[in-house]
Design an enzyme around this catalytic site. Structure first.
Site: not given
Lengths: 279, 389
Positions: A209, A237
């Protein structure tokens, strides 16, 4: 062989008697994992899930011969728990907690330097060698034994990819979640190298990511989440933030493609692409 | 978590970092009183918003008289300051920092970050002060000095002197800079910062160093042990929907598209947005309901997503690990009953208890559009949107 954990792994759980730890330890045991005991300070000498509880990791290792630890303690206590496991000689430490202060992990990494241990996480769903050993919180039933390694940052996106694979008959050797935090125990490169060295892994799917530079260094089939993410915002996150041009999902996938990785641009086609590339 | 410039300067001053004399003001009279109290005949009026690039947007001005202080403060407070980082609507200015003006002879950059490559606190310094450091790193990387700190011993004096010499400081400035860097490092460590930036760090009249601007960002995960930092949070600087979401244990980030997203897990939430984009759509938000999503949590997620008037359709994508599809389904049905929902809803459920979740939705009588997988979900979102227009 699989990587990091396997049928012979002897697992202890730190924070054993907590609700989540109990649920996931039981689920793991039902799916073939050898859990040999756990640690909850102050509850040493008790029995939990028919297994011994210890006050310290040192005692647990001495009594059970444990070589893997799943850490289920809350974030404020996690750094201390990881260092305790390192000091006791545990070889594979899986840290589930989401929300460990970043500077705590900076100190943990320093403490781990020079020790022969693998820290998976934090903020990870964990690691599973289907049918052999699971340390984590993922639903075991979507995984099937096989010869493809999976490494990802995210939990649910890992499940998404694994389900796409399993639906097409592709099983997994081991699936590793390295976690969504900016400072993590084990990076993509280390996991990819372990898969490379594993005779039972034929190919690897990597799911990254936005944020940081770990993804671009190597993989076989890869996807990077966050093409549609705006710069400068933390996408759930702690580590998922675009801080510069090279952090973007598109930049990372472009560079992976340059390195010969089969890049998947549509996350719905991870399984299909892997099937095409690997067959 | 970001804080304002005046708060960062206050904090750093307490650690021994030299900052200009100044105070924050919330209105015009207040600003003039602050300037009078500071003395001198020239002041800087600085708009206090969290976004950077304030100088470019007219948020940093020199006042040569108390009348100037009055008129500049009057212009700034209550206005929406637009900078390269605020977006076109800008940010409402609610306070200004009034400082004594100083004569700057030379400008440097000094920063600290947790570097993801070395996984350590790293000092970044440059002789090119007052500029965007990323821009400097891109155009002339040799001008950016980096020094990682070993957490076992902390930032050492020799490292500071090395950095100071590399950016061209000489004589007594080397020792001064070393003291300043160690003060900054102590603040960084003791307050669990993720970023600290002094840009510019200036040499002013008489040759001493001064932190002319300061920016700090703190680790949200460490706020439990930093109550002093928590108190500095300014909710006016945040999207109210995002603040409300955080209160419900949801992670929400507003975007500018029209497809509302409700997903579990940060990675899958991003991938869902990507799948929508891949099919030509635009996500209206990022929303992670997290693990253990109760029916109430799902209801709150709907409420927050629907506050965005641009939302024309909602995609619910759940891959249950810790979560349970039957709970999510109950939450969906409950939300349909409780809320006035006038947009179509595409639902994709997978994972734990999926065999129980589907029937709950089917038997509810509400017109959920069911999708089998991620691709099917994104396709159905686009088809439904097209049929509407």
């Amino acid at each position: 062989m699989s990587v990091f954990v396997h049928k012979e792994s002897r697992v202890i759980i730190q924070g054993f008697t907590g609700q989540h730890a109990t649920f996931h330890a039981e689920e793991a045991m039902q799916n073939g994992t050898t859990v040999v005991g756990g640690v909850t300070p102050g509850k040493g000498g008790q029995t939990h899930l028919d297994l011994p509880v210890f006050d310290t990791v040192e005692q647990a290792v001495a009594e059970t011969g444990a070589d893997v630890s799943g850490i289920f303690v809350p974030p404020p206590f996690a750094a201390d728990a990881i260092m305790e496991a390192l000091e006791a000689g545990i070889g594979v430490i899986v840290v589930i907690a989401d929300g460990i202060p970043v500077q705590d992990m900076v100190r943990v990494k320093r403490y781990a330097a020079g020790r022969d241990a693998v820290i998976i996480g934090p903020n990870t769903p964990g690691i599973i060698t289907p049918g052999g050993c699971k340390v984590g919180i993922m639903p075991s039933h979507i995984y099937t034994p096989g010869r493809i390694g999976v490494v990802s940052r995210s939990g649910t996106l890992n499940y998404e990819a694994v389900q796409q694979m399993s639906a097409l008959g592709m099983g997994q050797s081991t699936s590793v979640g390295i976690g969504g935090d900016p400072v993590n125990g084990t990076d993509f490169v280390t996991v990819l190298q372990a898969f490379e060295d594993d005779p039972e892994t034929d190919a690897v799917i990597m799911i990254g990511e936005i944020g940081g530079q770990q993804e671009v260094e190597a993989a076989v089939v890869g996807f990077v989440a966050g093409v549609s993410a705006p710069p400068g915002r933390r996408m759930g996150h702690a580590g998922a933030i675009i801080s510069g041009e090279s952090d973007t999902a598109t930049a990372k996938m472009d560079r992976m493609e340059d390195l010969g990785v089969h890049v998947v641009r549509n996350p719905a086609l991870i399984g299909e692409t892997a099937n095409r590339v690997f067959s | 978590m970001n804080i304002h410039e005046y708060q960062a300067k206050e904090l750093l001053k307490n650690y021994g970092v030299p900052v200009p004399d100044g105070r924050v003001a919330h209105n015009v009279d207040n600003a003039v009183a602050v300037a009078e109290g500071l003395g001198g005949d020239r002041w800087i009026v600085k708009a206090q918003i969290h976004a950077g690039g304030r100088g470019k947007g007219g948020g940093v001005k020199l006042a040569s008289s108390l009348d100037d202080v009055r008129s500049l403060t009057d212009q700034m407070i209550g206005s929406h300051l637009v900078t390269p980082q605020t977006g076109k609507n800008g940010r409402l200015v609610q306070r200004v920092l009034i400082e004594q003006a100083c004569d700057i002879q030379q400008e440097y950059y000094l920063g600290m970050v947790i570097d993801r490559a070395t996984q350590r606190i790293t000092v970044i310094a440059s002789a090119s002060g007052g500029m965007d450091i990323e821009e400097v790193a891109r155009t002339s990387p040799e001008k950016v000095i980096r020094e990682a700190v070993d957490p076992a011993v902390g930032l050492m004096g020799f490292q500071c002197r090395k950095i100071a010499a590399k950016i061209g400081l000489t004589g007594k400035q080397i020792g001064e800079a070393a003291k300043l860097m160690q003060a900054l490092y102590r603040a960084f460590r003791e307050k669990d910062a993720l970023l600290a930036e002094i840009n510019p760090l200036a040499i002013v009249n008489g040759g001493s160093l001064l932190a002319v601007d300061a920016k700090m960002n703190f680790d949200g995960n460490a706020l439990y042990r930093r109550p002093q930092i928590t108190e500095l949070r300014d909710f006016d600087e945040e999207d109210p929907k995002e603040v409300e979401a955080t209160g419900h244990g949801l992670n929400y980030i507003a975007l500018d598209g029209n497809v509302g997203c409700i997903v579990n897990g940060a990675g899958l939430a991003m991938a869902t947005m990507d799948a929508i984009s891949f099919h030509g759509g635009k996500p209206a938000n990022f929303l992670d309901v997290g693990g253990g999503a109760s029916p109430e949590k799902v209801g709150n997620a709907f409420r927050i997503v629907l506050q965005d008037p641009n939302v024309k359709i909602i995609l619910v994508n759940i891959f249950a690990g810790i979560n349970r599809c039957d709970w999510i389904a109950e939450g969906l049905v409950q939300a349909m009953r409780d809320l006035e929902i006038n947009v179509p809803i595409v639902v994709r459920l997978a994972g734990t208890n999926v065999e129980l979740g589907g029937p709950i939705l089917a038997e509810s009588g509400f017109p959920f559009i069911m999708a089998d997988n991620l691709d099917d979900a994104a396709t159905k979102v686009m088809e439904t949107l097209e049929a509407q227009s």
